[in-house]
Scaffold this motif. Sequence first.
Motif, mmCIF file in Angstrom:
data_model
loop_
_atom_site.group_PDB
_atom_site.id
_atom_site.type_symbol
_atom_site.label_atom_id
_atom_site.label_comp_id
_atom_site.label_asym_id
_atom_site.label_seq_id
_atom_site.Cartn_x
_atom_site.Cartn_y
_atom_site.Cartn_z
ATOM 1 N N ASN A 1 22.262 1.348 5.514
ATOM 2 C CA ASN A 1 21.089 1.474 4.653
ATOM 3 C C ASN A 1 19.867 0.867 5.319
ATOM 4 O O ASN A 1 19.980 -0.169 5.987
ATOM 5 N N GLU A 2 18.715 1.498 5.093
ATOM 6 C CA GLU A 2 17.449 0.947 5.555
ATOM 7 C C GLU A 2 16.523 0.844 4.359
ATOM 8 O O GLU A 2 16.491 1.729 3.508
ATOM 9 N N LEU A 3 15.770 -0.238 4.304
ATOM 10 C CA LEU A 3 14.842 -0.469 3.200
ATOM 11 C C LEU A 3 13.452 -0.692 3.787
ATOM 12 O O LEU A 3 13.262 -1.589 4.614
ATOM 13 N N THR A 4 12.498 0.132 3.359
ATOM 14 C CA THR A 4 11.115 -0.035 3.795
ATOM 15 C C THR A 4 10.214 -0.082 2.572
ATOM 16 O O THR A 4 10.510 0.535 1.544
ATOM 17 N N ILE A 5 9.119 -0.821 2.684
ATOM 18 C CA ILE A 5 8.163 -0.950 1.578
ATOM 19 C C ILE A 5 6.932 -0.112 1.898
ATOM 20 O O ILE A 5 6.391 -0.167 3.009
ATOM 21 N N HIS A 6 6.486 0.652 0.910
ATOM 22 C CA HIS A 6 5.321 1.524 1.069
ATOM 23 C C HIS A 6 4.334 1.242 -0.059
ATOM 24 O O HIS A 6 4.723 0.884 -1.165
ATOM 25 N N THR A 7 3.051 1.421 0.242
ATOM 26 C CA THR A 7 2.015 1.314 -0.786
ATOM 27 C C THR A 7 1.597 2.725 -1.173
ATOM 28 O O THR A 7 1.223 3.534 -0.312
ATOM 29 N N VAL A 8 1.696 3.021 -2.460
ATOM 30 C CA VAL A 8 1.355 4.348 -2.983
ATOM 31 C C VAL A 8 0.225 4.181 -3.983
ATOM 32 O O VAL A 8 0.298 3.329 -4.868
ATOM 33 N N SER A 9 -0.823 4.999 -3.837
ATOM 34 C CA SER A 9 -1.948 4.973 -4.780
ATOM 35 C C SER A 9 -1.798 6.106 -5.782
ATOM 36 O O SER A 9 -1.616 7.266 -5.391
ATOM 37 N N ILE A 10 -1.865 5.758 -7.060
ATOM 38 C CA ILE A 10 -1.736 6.755 -8.135
ATOM 39 C C ILE A 10 -2.987 6.688 -8.995
ATOM 40 O O ILE A 10 -3.478 5.609 -9.319
ATOM 41 N N ARG A 11 -3.493 7.851 -9.355
ATOM 42 C CA ARG A 11 -4.740 7.944 -10.118
ATOM 43 C C ARG A 11 -4.537 7.400 -11.528
ATOM 44 O O ARG A 11 -3.623 7.803 -12.241
ATOM 45 N N GLU A 12 -5.436 6.490 -11.913
ATOM 46 C CA GLU A 12 -5.406 5.896 -13.245
ATOM 47 C C GLU A 12 -6.739 6.174 -13.931
ATOM 48 O O GLU A 12 -7.797 6.066 -13.317
ATOM 49 N N HIS A 13 -6.681 6.547 -15.196
ATOM 50 C CA HIS A 13 -7.893 6.824 -15.966
ATOM 51 C C HIS A 13 -8.435 5.522 -16.546
ATOM 52 O O HIS A 13 -7.687 4.729 -17.100
ATOM 53 N N LEU A 14 -9.747 5.328 -16.414
ATOM 54 C CA LEU A 14 -10.378 4.112 -16.924
ATOM 55 C C LEU A 14 -11.062 4.341 -18.266
ATOM 56 O O LEU A 14 -11.084 3.460 -19.120
ATOM 57 N N SER A 15 -11.654 5.515 -18.461
ATOM 58 C CA SER A 15 -12.293 5.831 -19.743
ATOM 59 C C SER A 15 -12.220 7.333 -19.975
ATOM 60 O O SER A 15 -12.120 8.124 -19.034
ATOM 61 N N CYS A 16 -12.274 7.720 -21.250
ATOM 62 C CA CYS A 16 -12.104 9.118 -21.641
ATOM 63 C C CYS A 16 -13.213 9.533 -22.591
ATOM 64 O O CYS A 16 -13.872 8.697 -23.202
#
Length: 195
Positions: free
Chosen positions: A156-171
């Motif tokens: 097994n190999e374990l790697t850490i990644h940073t993922v950016s996901i779009r978040e809504h601030l106002s509607c």
Amino acid sequence: MDLLQKTTESNMKSQLLVFLSLFCFWTAISEQMPKSIDTEEGLPEDVLRMIAQADIRSINDLEDLLGIEAKDPPGFKPMYKIGYSKPAGCKTRIVSVEVPRYKVDPTSVGFLLWPSCVEIQRCSGCCNTKTYKCIPIHASYKPFQIAKVTYRYGRNELTIHTVSIREHLSCNCTELARHQPRFPPKYYRQSADNN
């Protein structure tokens, strides 16, 4: 044999006449029926716009806005006391979103992500009319630390990644673009009649 053949032809002609009569009757009636029961057609545009842009939090607010009193349908007898409905207004809410696998590794499919989904703010809720939709006005990308587990060369190999996901601030409730048909409604009726 001629008598049987004449009787059969006569029956076919009478059945055809009955079918044509029913078809003409249905065509005349369907022209007068509302096209869609689920639409808000029939309400003036200024009333729809007024309702759509108002901050309505209860049936009393709607009564005040329209200047009328709500009536119960004929024969309505409440069996028990119920509270008024609260609208699920247009605002950001915490929702669970699946982490897009392609953002971690677009070249492979043989891996596991942990966590596989995250909680972020997204716009949801109803606007007062169907001509308006709850959409984000401001948004940003929120970074998440995601672990990628792969099995390679017998281990097994374990790697850490940073993922950016779009978040809504106002509607906000925003008016949808109106769909304009390419041809006038008269064209569609003629086309249906020609088939």
